[in-house]
Design an enzyme around this catalytic site. Structure first.
Site, mmCIF file in Angstrom:
data_model
loop_
_atom_site.group_PDB
_atom_site.id
_atom_site.type_symbol
_atom_site.label_atom_id
_atom_site.label_comp_id
_atom_site.label_asym_id
_atom_site.label_seq_id
_atom_site.Cartn_x
_atom_site.Cartn_y
_atom_site.Cartn_z
ATOM 1 N N SER A 253 -6.341 -54.329 -15.326
ATOM 2 C CA SER A 253 -5.327 -55.702 -15.265
ATOM 3 C C SER A 253 -5.248 -55.709 -17.166
ATOM 4 O O SER A 253 -5.936 -55.414 -18.128
ATOM 5 C CB SER A 253 -6.583 -56.645 -15.342
ATOM 6 O OG SER A 253 -7.731 -56.849 -15.575
ATOM 7 N N LYS A 254 -5.067 -57.057 -16.902
ATOM 8 C CA LYS A 254 -4.045 -57.209 -18.451
ATOM 9 C C LYS A 254 -5.008 -58.419 -19.063
ATOM 10 O O LYS A 254 -5.247 -57.529 -20.297
ATOM 11 C CB LYS A 254 -3.073 -58.404 -18.584
ATOM 12 C CG LYS A 254 -1.655 -57.449 -18.077
ATOM 13 C CD LYS A 254 -0.307 -58.371 -18.331
ATOM 14 C CE LYS A 254 0.662 -57.588 -17.407
ATOM 15 N NZ LYS A 254 1.939 -58.086 -17.540
ATOM 16 N N ARG A 255 -6.244 -58.577 -18.313
ATOM 17 C CA ARG A 255 -7.261 -59.661 -19.026
ATOM 18 C C ARG A 255 -8.643 -58.059 -19.034
ATOM 19 O O ARG A 255 -9.609 -58.389 -17.845
ATOM 20 C CB ARG A 255 -7.708 -60.819 -17.788
ATOM 21 C CG ARG A 255 -6.312 -61.987 -18.308
ATOM 22 C CD ARG A 255 -7.244 -62.888 -17.196
ATOM 23 N NE ARG A 255 -7.677 -62.786 -15.674
ATOM 24 C CZ ARG A 255 -6.409 -62.790 -15.028
ATOM 25 N NH1 ARG A 255 -5.146 -63.048 -15.112
ATOM 26 N NH2 ARG A 255 -6.532 -62.210 -13.874
ATOM 27 N N LYS A 256 -8.366 -58.072 -19.963
ATOM 28 C CA LYS A 256 -9.227 -56.889 -20.339
ATOM 29 C C LYS A 256 -10.356 -57.393 -20.670
ATOM 30 O O LYS A 256 -11.665 -56.066 -21.781
ATOM 31 C CB LYS A 256 -8.636 -55.482 -20.041
ATOM 32 C CG LYS A 256 -8.186 -55.780 -21.172
ATOM 33 C CD LYS A 256 -7.528 -55.660 -22.520
ATOM 34 C CE LYS A 256 -6.659 -56.521 -22.739
ATOM 35 N NZ LYS A 256 -6.979 -56.971 -24.352
#
Ligand code: GLU
Length: 496
Positions: A253-256
């Protein structure tokens, strides 16, 4: 060599312009590109912007920026043009409308007039769309048409039997038709959905191989049925594995932020983050091509040109892979070590300048061999070697906690520094071996270990805990500047 298909190979990357380019998308694009290049074919970029709510201005530029940086060259696309354009779906609406109409007229699709309220009720009842307009009578339809009722076009999926799809990576995959809905092909605003648009485009753009993320596998049977209904020759399909988070759980995910690399830095996921982190494009390409595909012969480091000679979609591993981020730093350091010294200097200079250093090119060239074996990313040059270029007027005495080495105290440290001044001063040559020999004798004479003396000097001249080796560093700084820094460092230690 695999046998090239009779049709010229034309692959495409077809992103939706929904913001910054994600590395997973680039990996898919890379596989399509490698395959096209392997077969002397073309690689096409097509922008799938039919979901207007999700389109973000500037996305195409970000995609192109990432490809340019990596050297993934595009043969046809919105910027390059080409014989099968336009390459942006919102500029091709009429074409989709024509084929949606054709499908309705030929009995493969139907107009569905279900209102938002009707659809909500169906959802509430727990089932999907109940196909209520699939067999509507002509009289009913005429009535709805007469009052201009809005409609979508839905595909008539067979209700029984199964559909078999051939996938280059997964072999034959069979799906029960009853599990599929009558998918929407054209929305009430005249925009197509992905299901219709990509097929029309892949046909008219003469795409030979559709490579896309495995998330599209469930709709594969629907697509096969649409291709069949249209009577067009199908391309080959390869549903690519996706990248998972580094812990193997969930799609990357981009929220990593929760995933830190080995060194505690956050893991790069967006193309721009790779650029900003100072990775070399060649290392990133090597890294990405090695996820889900491997070169063979246990070879981890290979050039893109070598990969092109071997790459085959059929060899892609169907399993999704955890993002092997630890490999990236290692690979990058390997590429930095192998880089031509002049090329490395060209990469490092602007990074140092951006950090505010005035770079002396001769000094950088002399430092490059020391850095080349130590840098994990080009950005590391700032904390590792910025001190070589520190403006004397701004260079501050390093704090005592940097200067005082393990098992040492301030007094001993000051003693070492003070005593080393005349020794270094007296050297005719400031070449590192000469310094080493002299300082080794000095350490012995004062009863300290080499490491304590050398470490103290290194901290004094660099002002850092980590830096290239002491005497090579001092040789590059020169005698005068090294001594000046050693004297300055004494200011941080208690006076004797
Ligand atoms: N626009 C689709 C996506 O971004 C493309 C899938 C495909 O390559 O066909 O997922």
């Amino acid at each position: 060599m695999t046998t090239p298909s009779a049709q010229p190979v034309r692959t495409r990357y077809a992103p939706s312009p929904t913001g910054p380019q994600h590395i997973g998308g680039i990996r898919s694009a890379l596989f399509a590109w490698l395959y096209a290049r392997r077969h002397g074919g073309q690689f096409i970029l097509r922008i799938e912007d039919t979901d207007r709510k999700r389109s973000i201005p500037g996305s195409v530029e970000m995609i192109l920026g990432a490809f340019d940086w990596l050297g993934i060259d595009i043969d046809e696309g919105p910027r390059e043009g080409g014989a099968y354009g336009p390459y942006v779906q919102s500029e091709r609406l009429e074409l989709y409308q024509t084929w949606a109409k054709w499908l309705v007229e030929n009995g493969f699709a139907y107009k569905c007039y279900a209102t938002a309220q009707e659809l909500a009720e169906m959802r509430k009842a727990g089932g999907g769309y109940d196909r209520r307009y699939r067999d509507a009578s002509n009289a009913e339809i005429n009535k709805l048409e007469a009052r201009g009722a809005p409609y979508v076009v839905r595909f008539k999926m067979p209700l029984t039997g199964s559909t078999i799809g051939a996938d280059m990576i997964r072999g034959e995959v069979e799906f029960a038709n009853e599990q599929l809905q009558d998918a929407v092909l054209l929305k009430s605003d005249g925009y197509p959905t992905y299901h219709l648009a990509h097929i029309v485009d892949d046909h008219f753009m003469k795409i030979s191989h559709i490579t896309r993320a495995v998330e599209w596998l469930p709709s594969f049977p629907l697509h096969i049925r649409i291709w069949n209904a249209l009577g067009w020759a199908k391309p080959q399909f390869a549903h690519l594995p996706v990248l998972l988070n580094p812990n193997g759980k969930g799609k990357l995910s981009k929220r990593k932020e929760q995933f830190a690399g080995a060194d505690g830095k956050s893991v790069p996921v967006l193309a721009q983050e790779f650029i900003d982190a100072g990775y070399l494009p060649a290392a990133v390409l090597n890294f990405l091509s090695n996820i889900g595909w491997n070169f063979g012969d246990d070879k981890e480091i290979f050039t893109t040109a070598q990969a092109i000679k071997r790459f085959d979609l059929r060899d892609v591993n169907p399993a999704n892979s955890a993002y092997p981020i630890a490999k990236l730093d290692w690979l990058n350091s390997q590429y930095i070590q192998r880089a031509d010294a002049a090329q490395l200097c060209r990469l490092l200079k602007p990074i140092l300048e951006e950090a505010g250093y005035a770079v002396d090119e001769t000094r950088l060239a002399r430092a490059a061999p020391l850095l080349q074996v130590r840098l994990k990313s080009t950005r590391d040059v700032v904390p590792m070697a910025g001190f070589f270029f520190a403006d004397w007027a701004l260079f501050e005495a390093p704090p005592a906690d940097i200067l005082v080495q393990r098992k040492m105290d301030g007094e001993g440290t000051a003693g070492i520094l003070r005593g080393s001044i005349p020794v270094l001063q007296g050297l005719d040559s400031f070449e590192h071996d000469t310094q080493y020999a002299a300082m080794q004798d000095y350490a012995k004479a004062i009863g300290y270990k080499n490491g304590q003396v050398f470490g103290t000097l290194r901290a004094a001249v660099s002002g850092q805990k980590v830096s290239p080796p002491t005497f090579e560093t001092m040789e590059i700084l020169g005698k005068e500047e090294s001594l000046r820094r050693i004297k300055l460092a004494l200011q941080s230690l208690a006076p004797a």
